[in-house]
Design a protein around this motif. Structure first.
Motif, PDB file in Angstrom:
ATOM      1  N   SER A 130      34.850  36.549  41.993  1.00 46.18           N
ATOM      2  CA  SER A 130      33.642  36.075  41.318  1.00 46.18           C
ATOM      3  C   SER A 130      33.810  34.618  40.898  1.00 46.18           C
ATOM      4  O   SER A 130      33.650  34.243  39.729  1.00 46.18           O
ATOM      5  CB  SER A 130      33.325  36.966  40.116  1.00 46.18           C
ATOM      6  N   TYR A 141      28.927  33.152  44.804  1.00 44.47           N
ATOM      7  CA  TYR A 141      30.306  33.544  44.598  1.00 44.47           C
ATOM      8  C   TYR A 141      30.903  34.041  45.912  1.00 44.47           C
ATOM      9  O   TYR A 141      30.192  34.501  46.802  1.00 44.47           O
ATOM     10  CB  TYR A 141      30.410  34.662  43.554  1.00 44.47           C
ATOM     11  N   ALA A 171      32.502  42.582  42.819  1.00 44.42           N
ATOM     12  CA  ALA A 171      31.319  42.588  41.963  1.00 44.42           C
ATOM     13  C   ALA A 171      30.393  43.715  42.385  1.00 44.42           C
ATOM     14  O   ALA A 171      30.435  44.180  43.531  1.00 44.42           O
ATOM     15  CB  ALA A 171      30.592  41.254  42.067  1.00 44.42           C
ATOM     16  N   ASN A 196      33.624  43.921  38.497  1.00 44.65           N
ATOM     17  CA  ASN A 196      33.626  42.770  37.622  1.00 44.65           C
ATOM     18  C   ASN A 196      32.368  42.834  36.754  1.00 44.65           C
ATOM     19  O   ASN A 196      31.542  43.737  36.899  1.00 44.65           O
ATOM     20  CB  ASN A 196      33.647  41.482  38.455  1.00 44.65           C
ATOM     21  N   THR A 197      32.224  41.883  35.853  1.00 42.96           N
ATOM     22  CA  THR A 197      31.019  41.848  35.028  1.00 42.96           C
ATOM     23  C   THR A 197      29.776  41.682  35.906  1.00 42.96           C
ATOM     24  O   THR A 197      29.849  41.197  37.033  1.00 42.96           O
ATOM     25  CB  THR A 197      31.072  40.684  34.027  1.00 42.96           C
ATOM     26  N   VAL A 198      28.652  42.074  35.365  1.00 42.71           N
ATOM     27  CA  VAL A 198      27.376  41.989  36.080  1.00 42.71           C
ATOM     28  C   VAL A 198      26.574  40.824  35.496  1.00 42.71           C
ATOM     29  O   VAL A 198      26.467  40.689  34.274  1.00 42.71           O
ATOM     30  CB  VAL A 198      26.585  43.305  35.922  1.00 42.71           C
ATOM     31  N   ARG A 199      26.029  39.985  36.356  1.00 42.36           N
ATOM     32  CA  ARG A 199      25.294  38.824  35.859  1.00 42.36           C
ATOM     33  C   ARG A 199      24.026  39.249  35.110  1.00 42.36           C
ATOM     34  O   ARG A 199      23.242  40.053  35.589  1.00 42.36           O
ATOM     35  CB  ARG A 199      24.955  37.894  37.020  1.00 42.36           C
ATOM     36  N   GLY A 218      28.195  37.019  32.142  1.00 42.55           N
ATOM     37  CA  GLY A 218      28.699  38.272  32.685  1.00 42.55           C
ATOM     38  C   GLY A 218      28.554  39.392  31.672  1.00 42.55           C
ATOM     39  O   GLY A 218      29.070  39.295  30.557  1.00 42.55           O
TER      40      GLY A 218
END
Length: 313
Positions: A130, A141, A171, A196-199, A218
């Motif tokens: 990411s 990304y 992601a 991973n974190t989500v936008r 994120g």
């Protein structure tokens, strides 16, 4: 009953499946005041880059319903300081280290892999996909495009020592997470970390401005756990032999059971560390109690149970 908690991630064996998520525990020092960092499966370090980075301006974090939004960026001292100070400290405590790396281009990822895998005692390398791809005019990304992600993973694998497993961190907010996972495995990733974190975004209704600098951040925490579990389930279904580190909103031992049943071999504790720095030790204790209550003798028998594997067969 004393359950066997050991699990394998590629060629690495961990004493139990509970690890930290990158970016939520530094290199372990912050948590070491609250519990023995060697007692958990591994400490995944904050993503390290070649050069020192100051990160993004404040405000960097905002609370959201059942979650947290962050735009910390890749703040860190760079690879030299990490290898001279942070990694030796972590290993001196008897902990296993999964080192997360982040690069501004494919070549930088390769150099990071070479240097990290050259350090004694590293259990695995986690590739943070990411990061913006400098070759993409839209600033996407690496994780947004399977081909770009595969190029990074292939470079890391070719530069890393052969006995150090490479984990590709994926992601969820991508067109097809299974396609992304498959591309990384074809590029010789030994395992996957997800998600991973989500936008996302939050607006401060007092100022009518974005709650974090840069606007989009994120999202992490319990709000994304169902999304994360779904991604792990789908990827394990498609790639049942590939070890997965599942993460996203883990707060309890029961959450670890859920991720492992979906197909994860190990499970990372992330955002909850900020409010409960002893969370990893507590989650591991609760997970052990969950196994004993179910009469499960080996933690790894949980992997894929929701697919009818192991204890679910």
């Amino acid at each position: 009953m004393n359950a066997d908690l050991t699990i394998r991630l590629g060629g690495a064996e961990l004493p139990n499946p509970v690890v930290t998520a990158a970016g939520c525990a530094g290199a372990g020092r912050e948590l070491a005041r609250f519990f023995d960092v060697s007692s958990i499966g591994a400490v995944t370090t904050k993503s390290v880059m070649l050069e020192p980075h100051a990160g993004r301006p404040a405000p960097r974090m905002a609370e959201t319903p059942s979650g947290m939004l962050n735009t910390v960026g890749m703040q860190g001292p760079g690879i030299d300081v990490f290898l001279q100070r942070d990694l030796p400290w972590l290993l001196s405590r008897g902990a296993r280290a999964i080192v997360s790396i982040a690069g501004t281009g494919t070549a930088e990822f390769g150099e990071l892999a070479r240097r990290v895998s050259g350090a004694a005692g590293v259990s695995a390398i986690e590739v943070n996909l990411s990061c913006p791809d400098p070759a993409d005019p839209g600033g996407r990304y690496f994780a947004d495009d399977p081909a770009s992600a595969a190029a990074v993973v292939g470079t890391v694998r070719s530069h890393a020592r052969s006995d150090v497993p490479v984990l590709a961190k994926l992601a969820a907010d991508v067109p097809d997470v299974v396609e992304l996972a498959s591309a990384c495995v074809e590029a010789r990733a030994d395992g996957l970390s997800m998600i991973n974190t989500v936008r996302g975004m939050a607006i401060d209704t007092r100022t009518l401005r974005p709650a974090v600098a840069g606007g989009v951040g994120g999202l992490s925490g319990p709000a994304i756990r169902p999304l994360a579990v779904g991604c792990v389930f789908r990827v394990h279904e498609a790639l049942p032999d590939v070890p997965i580190v599942g993460m996203g909103g883990v707060r309890t031992g029961a959450d670890v059971v859920e991720f492992m049943a979906a197909g994860a071999s190990a499970v990372a504790v992330g955002t909850t560390n900020f409010s409960d720095p002893s969370a990893c030790a507590r989650v591991l204790r609760q997970f052990t109690e969950e196994l004993e209550a179910r009469g499960i003798e080996r933690a790894r028998d949980l992997v894929g149970a929701a697919h009818g594997e192991g204890v679910g067969a």
